[in-house]
Design a protein around this motif. Sequence first.
Motif: not given
Lengths: 514, 144
Positions: A47-71
């Motif tokens: 659940x660690x966020x990207x440095x300097x943000x409160x955005x957990x990398x795992x959420x980005x991992x899921x959303x980026x994957x979803x975006x890649x599959x979408x395209x």
Amino acid sequence: MKRTLKYAAMAAAGLAMTSAPALAQTLDEKVNAKFSSATGWFVNFIFSPFPGTSFPWIVAWLVVAATIFTFYFMFIQFRAFPHSISLVKGDYSDPNDAGEVSHFQALATALSGTVGLGNIAGVAVAVGIGGPGATFWMILAGLMGMASKFTECTLGVKYRNEYEDGTVSGGPMYYLTKGFKERGLPGGKFLAILFSIFCILGALGGGNMFQANQAHAQITNVVGNYPGWITGVVFAGIVFAVIVGGLQSIAKVTEKVVPFMGVLYVGAALIIILMNYDKIGWAFGQIFSGAFTGLGVAGGVVGALIQGFKRAAFSNEAGVGSAAIAHSAVRTKEPITEGFVSLLEPFIDTVVICTMTALVIIITGQLVADPNTGLYILDEGGQTIQTIDGNKGVALTSAAFSASFGWFKYILAIAVILFAFSTMISWSYYGLKAWTYLFGEGHTKELVFKIIFCIFVIIGAAASLGPVIDFSDAAIFAMAVVNITGLYMLMPIVKRELDSYLGRLKTGEIKKFQ
Amino acid sequence: MSGKFVVGYDGSEASIRALDFAVDRAKNQGGSVLIAHVLEWSPYSFLTPKELEERHKRRGEELARAEEAIIDPVKKRLSQSGIGVETKIKYGHIANTLCDICKESGAVQIVVGRDGDGGLGTRIFGSVASSLVQTAPVPCTVVP
């Protein structure tokens, strides 16, 4: 019947002895301390966020994957949506296959595993922190997640094991091993084992303890406070009767009532929204302006975005791999058809049900805004938006619905309990599949897992084991790390299946039966 | 009028009466009977994950059991009757499936029994016999 009741009684009696309240307390502290020190690093890592943000990398991992599959699949979730509906209706099902698992049944079972507390309590948390704008990002992430589901469930069916006795086993552990082998890639077996370990931990945690814990919280909300182990023992007894005693009738009742509850929930939400029809335009205005300006929430636009993305990802489990296990039993000659059907799952879960919860909270005016600036007012902590009665989480949803229908909190309590129960039944199965993948099939081996599962129901209901639950949530998302890694490697296979199927659909080689 | 009589058969008293009726008519007219056994099934029912996994296996078992317990005895009983006997076991909505079987086999008549027990369930949802009377693609005889 008699036999199973005896089992249940034995289980309840046996387990009750081990969880007397005093003992549970000391056990609580011990487990807490042990777990924190042993697993804290893992939870922090996931659940660690990207440095300097409160955005957990795992959420980005899921959303980026979803975006890649979408395209990669060229917006398959929109292109194939009408076809998915006709598949679920059975238009393409061979009548001679009647009596086999239909697309509808696979979808309904998978949905009952994902529709749950996240849709009711989780959305309230997201809107409470991220404001109405979180809804926009949640819907967007839900729409993207449809492509992840499509990918994993196609692979789940394609690489399932069909045994001689006619039973099937499928899921990420099978496509990771067989799919990697087929493509000549190394490490498939390793990923499959890793996935199975996380799946067992996730099943015992998020799919079990968390559910039992929240169900107990809901019951005490309505009937008043009493020790959690009582709920735990009752729940464990019922779960035991179903998964060990084979008392499928209880599960059947739940499976029938849960969709009914889902429809009732969405129906009640729609009525409330229509009763406030003059505010619908305003509510959507809040959602859009909140999405791009933040409307004063903590963290602004980014705060709203994180909450929305997080909620969608946590709720519909797209990319986690669990749904691939449930969907793999369908009877079809074309694995891709189950992919099409499964993409409806995040749509129903997130785009429909979660959005309804959010809309009702917004439209009934639960969130307090400054009448002069139009910005939301934060409470003392500066993190969450002030609500009219100070409610948070499931209580906020309950208050929003009760604002129109006073009796709805009772329906909601029943819905939460049933959703929790059906999620537990589903996850007991996912966990068992991972367990048998690791240790092999066999009555005794399976029984060991099932008993462990029942014991964790009691632990979950009896205690507020924060670190344990954190860990199990982390385990569910660790499943996604392994699963999505595999999906990236295997997505060309899905692409090939897709092109071949769409080609044959166009030439009329694949025909409607009805 | 000779031809094929489809008989809805589930081994019950009423369905035996229907079968006897159809066999008599078929004998007199030089026709044949098609004994149809339909296992009630909806693709829109709800199953647990465990049931999904085992469905294919269970279906095989159910079909084997129906063959053995319902179809085989009746085949034996009719082996000396001198008329043509076909059998069919299908899954689905009972009345609709019987109609489909009629259409596929080119039957001239459909014969079903009724037990005359108009319980509450029947009053609300109707019986197989009453839905067939309304929807059958060929003349339908309900044997009391």
